[in-house]
Design an enzyme around this catalytic site. Sequence first.
Site, PDB file in Angstrom:
ATOM      1  N   LYS A 270       0.844  -1.194   0.000  1.00 43.06           N
ATOM      2  CA  LYS A 270       0.000   0.000   0.000  1.00 43.06           C
ATOM      3  C   LYS A 270       0.878   1.242   0.000  1.00 43.06           C
ATOM      4  O   LYS A 270       1.834   1.318   0.761  1.00 43.06           O
ATOM      5  CB  LYS A 270      -0.859   0.025   1.268  1.00 43.06           C
ATOM      6  CG  LYS A 270      -2.022  -0.929   1.243  1.00 43.06           C
ATOM      7  CD  LYS A 270      -2.897  -0.744   2.468  1.00 43.06           C
ATOM      8  CE  LYS A 270      -4.029  -1.757   2.485  1.00 43.06           C
ATOM      9  NZ  LYS A 270      -5.047  -1.521   1.454  1.00 43.06           N
ATOM     10  N   ARG A 344     -10.912 -11.058   0.622  1.00 46.86           N
ATOM     11  CA  ARG A 344     -11.829 -11.966  -0.079  1.00 46.86           C
ATOM     12  C   ARG A 344     -11.244 -13.376  -0.159  1.00 46.86           C
ATOM     13  O   ARG A 344     -11.986 -14.347  -0.215  1.00 46.86           O
ATOM     14  CB  ARG A 344     -12.143 -11.398  -1.471  1.00 46.86           C
ATOM     15  CG  ARG A 344     -10.932 -11.262  -2.341  1.00 46.86           C
ATOM     16  CD  ARG A 344     -11.166 -10.329  -3.515  1.00 46.86           C
ATOM     17  NE  ARG A 344     -11.173  -8.920  -3.104  1.00 46.86           N
ATOM     18  CZ  ARG A 344     -11.402  -7.908  -3.927  1.00 46.86           C
ATOM     19  NH1 ARG A 344     -11.655  -8.132  -5.208  1.00 46.86           N
ATOM     20  NH2 ARG A 344     -11.389  -6.659  -3.495  1.00 46.86           N
TER      21      ARG A 344
HETATM   22  N1  BES Z   1      -8.242  -3.750   3.910  1.00 48.83           N
HETATM   23  C1  BES Z   1      -8.408  -3.200   2.634  1.00 48.83           C
HETATM   24  C2  BES Z   1      -9.683  -2.392   2.463  1.00 48.83           C
HETATM   25  C3  BES Z   1      -9.844  -1.155   3.293  1.00 48.83           C
HETATM   26  C4  BES Z   1      -9.545   0.088   2.763  1.00 48.83           C
HETATM   27  C5  BES Z   1     -10.357  -1.212   4.574  1.00 48.83           C
HETATM   28  C6  BES Z   1      -9.734   1.226   3.515  1.00 48.83           C
HETATM   29  C7  BES Z   1     -10.537  -0.070   5.326  1.00 48.83           C
HETATM   30  C8  BES Z   1     -10.240   1.153   4.792  1.00 48.83           C
HETATM   31  C9  BES Z   1      -8.432  -4.313   1.570  1.00 48.83           C
HETATM   32  O1  BES Z   1      -7.711  -5.450   1.872  1.00 48.83           O
HETATM   33  C10 BES Z   1      -7.860  -3.731   0.317  1.00 48.83           C
HETATM   34  O2  BES Z   1      -6.736  -3.339   0.339  1.00 48.83           O
HETATM   35  N2  BES Z   1      -8.654  -3.678  -0.737  1.00 48.83           N
HETATM   36  C11 BES Z   1      -8.255  -3.146  -1.981  1.00 48.83           C
HETATM   37  C12 BES Z   1      -8.829  -3.998  -3.077  1.00 48.83           C
HETATM   38  C13 BES Z   1      -8.289  -3.682  -4.452  1.00 48.83           C
HETATM   39  C14 BES Z   1      -6.864  -4.081  -4.541  1.00 48.83           C
HETATM   40  C15 BES Z   1      -9.117  -4.413  -5.470  1.00 48.83           C
HETATM   41  C16 BES Z   1      -8.772  -1.720  -2.097  1.00 48.83           C
HETATM   42  O3  BES Z   1      -9.894  -1.472  -1.664  1.00 48.83           O
HETATM   43  O4  BES Z   1      -8.054  -0.864  -2.579  1.00 48.83           O
HETATM   44 ZN    ZN Z   2      -5.653  -5.345   1.312  1.00 51.73          ZN
END
Ligand code: BES
Ligand code: ZN
Length: 490
Positions: A270, A344
């Site tokens: 991230k 997921r």
């Molecule tokens: N844990 C995150 C989602 C999240 C984002 C939770 C902000 C709380 C606040 C999840 O694992 C994630 O990183 N999702 C990605 C998915 C994408 C790569 C398709 C996202 O939402 O950017």
């Molecule tokens: Zn994630």
Amino acid sequence: MRMFIEKSVLSKIRTELLVLPFSEEDVKKISKKAHKYREITDSVKSGDFTGESGKSVLLRNIDGKKRILLAGMGKEKEIDQEGIRKACAHSLKVAKSLKLKSLSVLCEGFGKISGPKAAKSIVEGIILGNYEFDKYKQEDRKKKKDVEEFTVYYNEPDMSEVRKVAKETRTVCENTNWVRDMVNEGGDVIHPDRIARIAEGLAGKSRLKIKILDEKQLRKMGMELLLAVGDGSRYDTKMIVLEWNGSKAKEKVALVGKGITFDTGGLYVKPSPYMDDMRCDKAGALTVLGIMKTVSELNLKRNVVGIMPLAENMIGPKSFKPGSVIKSYSGKTVQIVDTDAEGRLILADAVTYAEKDMKADTIIDMATLTGSCVISFGEYVAAMLSNDDDLAKKLFDSGEETNERVWRMPAYKEYADEMKGDIADLKNVGYRRGRNAGTITAGMFIKSFIECKKWAHIDIAGTAWYEKPMGYQPKDATGFGVRLITEFLK
Ligand code: BES
Ligand code: ZN
Ligand code: ZN
């Protein structure tokens, strides 16, 4: 926090701080026909107190009450449970700032909301509003005093129902605070093994049955998606299963919660500052833990199983890689595109377990799953996907009752089709790397692992974690879902 529910009337109450709620209509009456306390009439006549919602006035030394807080509730027909929760949380904060040990609320002036419903909202506002995650603020802690008890005064002929509801609500709210505490802790305090030990402690004190699956067992079973996500971590991946058999009926509800104890994004790391708050990513699993605790303490006449897949999504020589194909517990293969779409993956194996091993009739999964959910709904509503209108309606209604609101999104087949893999059965992101309809495609990915006719997915990415405090919600972990699902189960 100690709680007392007493039968009394205004003139007899003796207390440090008495909260007196008034609607705007009540205030108009006082301006025409004086209140029995001159100080209250004066506040109204001077225009200091109008009854406007969210506004309050503090008075001193009236008829045996050291302080009276006039709490504005707004127009009578607009007073709702949320208004009562907020007014009570505000009153609690006033008591705290005055360093008082106790406060009291007279249950009058809440418009049409009275009896048990009002009791529920008062208790919620006070106990949830009293929460602070301040254990690491050493200097502040020394200076602060906690409010230790509250009393709700009623003048009802039969107090038994009010008392019962207040007691149940206190349990639910204390467990919500318990969840908030665990979610707020960092990933090196609350890691998979720690959660397993907390769950064990819980099972030891209740009639909850527990099973803790470790890496060896998970490997033997073939939960390769869950294991892959935890490959880069120094903490062992685990899955906890808590079972509550409260009914002789066959019907069984499975609650499945995402437990990523920290989400770096994995090799698809991230970018800053999006990693900062990722200790929130265990909220789904801990909410399930909090619900199971509540279900056992309220002795609910339902069969409920709580399933918590737990892993840490880290970066290291053993991390799972984009481009790999991994076989799920269901037997379907998944092509990893983005290692940050890890929630997921662990949920896929866990919902399969709920269906295959636990034989659940209804499956509800909860997860801080997508950033898209926060973009669509902000912090105020959770996204829901479901394949059953009745289940979706019941969850929606429970959301309206508790103000832990959910809003259903479309679950058309086209969204599921986007998740078909190029070199495997499925891939873990949809079009434009999961940016198109990100919340829906993530949910549809989970759905493709089960046949279950009654399934709901609740994305709590926005509602589980607050940027700023609001009413009875603190900054950071909110414990969203404990009240919603308890209400649903009841
Ligand atoms: N844990 C995150 C989602 C999240 C984002 C939770 C902000 C709380 C606040 C999840 O694992 C994630 O990183 N999702 C990605 C998915 C994408 C790569 C398709 C996202 O939402 O950017
Ligand atoms: Zn994630
Ligand atoms: Zn995540």
